[in-house]
Design an enzyme around this catalytic site. Structure first.
Site, PDB file in Angstrom:
ATOM      1  N   PRO A 108       0.842  -1.212   0.000  1.00 17.25           N
ATOM      2  CA  PRO A 108       0.000   0.000   0.000  1.00 17.25           C
ATOM      3  C   PRO A 108       0.873   1.257   0.000  1.00 17.25           C
ATOM      4  O   PRO A 108       1.762   1.402   0.831  1.00 17.25           O
ATOM      5  CB  PRO A 108      -0.785  -0.111   1.315  1.00 17.25           C
ATOM      6  CG  PRO A 108      -0.667  -1.545   1.728  1.00 17.25           C
ATOM      7  CD  PRO A 108       0.637  -2.030   1.189  1.00 17.25           C
ATOM      8  N   GLU A 109       0.623   2.130  -0.955  1.00 13.06           N
ATOM      9  CA  GLU A 109       1.326   3.404  -1.024  1.00 13.06           C
ATOM     10  C   GLU A 109       0.390   4.507  -0.532  1.00 13.06           C
ATOM     11  O   GLU A 109      -0.760   4.234  -0.183  1.00 13.06           O
ATOM     12  CB  GLU A 109       1.767   3.670  -2.471  1.00 13.06           C
ATOM     13  CG  GLU A 109       2.801   2.679  -2.998  1.00 13.06           C
ATOM     14  CD  GLU A 109       4.188   2.919  -2.416  1.00 13.06           C
ATOM     15  OE1 GLU A 109       4.376   3.943  -1.717  1.00 13.06           O
ATOM     16  OE2 GLU A 109       5.075   2.084  -2.650  1.00 13.06           O
TER      17      GLU A 109
ATOM     18  N   HIS B 183      -5.022 -14.782   9.124  1.00 14.12           N
ATOM     19  CA  HIS B 183      -4.417 -13.461   8.883  1.00 14.12           C
ATOM     20  C   HIS B 183      -5.333 -12.303   9.267  1.00 14.12           C
ATOM     21  O   HIS B 183      -4.966 -11.159   9.085  1.00 14.12           O
ATOM     22  CB  HIS B 183      -3.971 -13.274   7.429  1.00 14.12           C
ATOM     23  CG  HIS B 183      -3.120 -14.383   6.906  1.00 14.12           C
ATOM     24  ND1 HIS B 183      -1.976 -14.792   7.552  1.00 14.12           N
ATOM     25  CD2 HIS B 183      -3.226 -15.159   5.806  1.00 14.12           C
ATOM     26  CE1 HIS B 183      -1.430 -15.789   6.866  1.00 14.12           C
ATOM     27  NE2 HIS B 183      -2.165 -16.035   5.807  1.00 14.12           N
TER      28      HIS B 183
ATOM     29  N   ARG C  96      23.436  18.449  -2.470  1.00 14.35           N
ATOM     30  CA  ARG C  96      23.215  17.002  -2.348  1.00 14.35           C
ATOM     31  C   ARG C  96      23.679  16.310  -3.627  1.00 14.35           C
ATOM     32  O   ARG C  96      23.245  16.655  -4.717  1.00 14.35           O
ATOM     33  CB  ARG C  96      21.720  16.698  -2.115  1.00 14.35           C
ATOM     34  CG  ARG C  96      21.110  17.388  -0.906  1.00 14.35           C
ATOM     35  CD  ARG C  96      21.505  16.740   0.400  1.00 14.35           C
ATOM     36  NE  ARG C  96      20.989  15.390   0.565  1.00 14.35           N
ATOM     37  CZ  ARG C  96      19.814  15.094   1.126  1.00 14.35           C
ATOM     38  NH1 ARG C  96      19.013  16.052   1.563  1.00 14.35           N
ATOM     39  NH2 ARG C  96      19.438  13.841   1.261  1.00 14.35           N
TER      40      ARG C  96
ATOM     41  N   ARG D 141       1.525 -10.785   5.959  1.00 16.87           N
ATOM     42  CA  ARG D 141       2.974 -10.755   6.209  1.00 16.87           C
ATOM     43  C   ARG D 141       3.342 -10.117   7.547  1.00 16.87           C
ATOM     44  O   ARG D 141       4.491 -10.157   7.956  1.00 16.87           O
ATOM     45  CB  ARG D 141       3.683 -10.050   5.044  1.00 16.87           C
ATOM     46  CG  ARG D 141       3.500 -10.838   3.744  1.00 16.87           C
ATOM     47  CD  ARG D 141       4.219 -10.214   2.586  1.00 16.87           C
ATOM     48  NE  ARG D 141       5.660 -10.221   2.773  1.00 16.87           N
ATOM     49  CZ  ARG D 141       6.516  -9.700   1.912  1.00 16.87           C
ATOM     50  NH1 ARG D 141       6.075  -9.128   0.806  1.00 16.87           N
ATOM     51  NH2 ARG D 141       7.815  -9.732   2.151  1.00 16.87           N
TER      52      ARG D 141
END
Ligand code: ZN
Length: 270
Positions: free
Chosen positions: A2-3, A91, A151, A110
């Site tokens: 999931p983003e 789960h 950077r 997971r």
């Protein structure tokens, strides 16, 4: 995984069922997530109403009258509403039962996700050092330009750094750099202000578009499988290495940056 758009879609999907609702009890079947679920979660949360559901980066903040439940979906987690007392499958680790007769069910094969309790989320160590939200006025290309000076790291891992801006995952960084025409290998400190302004706009655009697409799956948050879309959006480069560029036809190149697979068009991006 999931983003940010999937987490925001989850927030929008579950909030109407939680806000104003009182918790009747919390059932924890498996405590071992990324960090253990607190032993006293049931005692702390039961009897309280949820006041609001917020998101910070990829954390969901379920604000109760006193204290906040911080949840992270990890690699494989999801949250959805079920009828309270519905038998749990494998789960399905946590149910937060509400007086409405529904329960917020947390599923995570997971177990890299999190469910933590805090008195003050603003001061929680997981949230304390996060950069600005990409879809707010606190973030723009000018800020990227300022922060990148000096950077030498490549621009792609730079924009994926949570201290710079939160929630720009691999898919969205790859796509935003393509849309802005910037080679992901370029040193962050060598990119002009004008190009960063464009990149800031593209980051907001790809994330907002993904959230908008996720909005069509909100009905799945009650009774469904709780999988919020994983948007089959129109990807220009992500996952398309060795295929032809949709814009110019050049073969897209794979490259590894900051230990993450990336794809770019050697003609459209410089
Ligand atoms: Zn191209």
């Amino acid at each position: 995984m999931p983003e940010l758009p999937e987490v925001e879609t989850t927030r929008r999907g579950i909030a109407p069922y939680l806000e104003g609702q009182r918790v009747s009890r919390v059932v924890v079947r498996e405590r071992r997530l990324r960090w253990p679920i607190p032993e006293d979660l049931d005692v702390r949360l039961s009897g309280q109403r949820f006041v609001s559901v917020q998101r910070r980066a990829k954390y969901l903040l379920l604000n109760a009258e006193v204290g906040t439940l911080i949840s992270h979906l990890g690699m494989s987690g999801n949250l959805r509403l079920v009828e309270a007392g519905l038998p749990a499958a494998k789960h399905e680790h946590v149910d937060i039962e509400l007086e409405s007769g529904l329960a917020l069910r947390y599923t995570d094969p997971r177990r890299f996700g999190a469910m933590l309790w805090t008195a003050d989320p603003q001061q929680h160590e997981l949230l304390l050092r996060l950069g600005p939200e990409p879809l707010t006025d606190l973030f723009d290309g000018e800020r990227l330009f300022q922060q990148s000076r000096g950077r030498s790291m490549a621009v792609k891992p730079f924009i994926m750094d949570n201290a710079v801006v939160v929630g720009v995952g691999n898919i969205y960084a790859t796509e935003a750099l393509f849309a802005a025409g910037i080679d992901p290998r370029r040193p962050a400190g060598g990119i002009s202000r004008a190009r960063y302004v464009r990149l800031g706009i593209e980051i907001k655009r790809v994330l907002a578009h993904a959230i908008e697409r996720g909005g069509t799956t909100l009905r799945d948050f009650i009774g469904g499988d709780g999988q919020p879309g994983y948007f089959q959006q129109e990807l220009f480069v992500y996952g398309r290495g060795e295929e032809p560029c949709k814009v110019c036809g050049t073969v897209l190149r794979n490259v590894t940056l900051g230990q993450r697979a990336s794809v770019f068009c050697p003609r459209c991006q410089s």
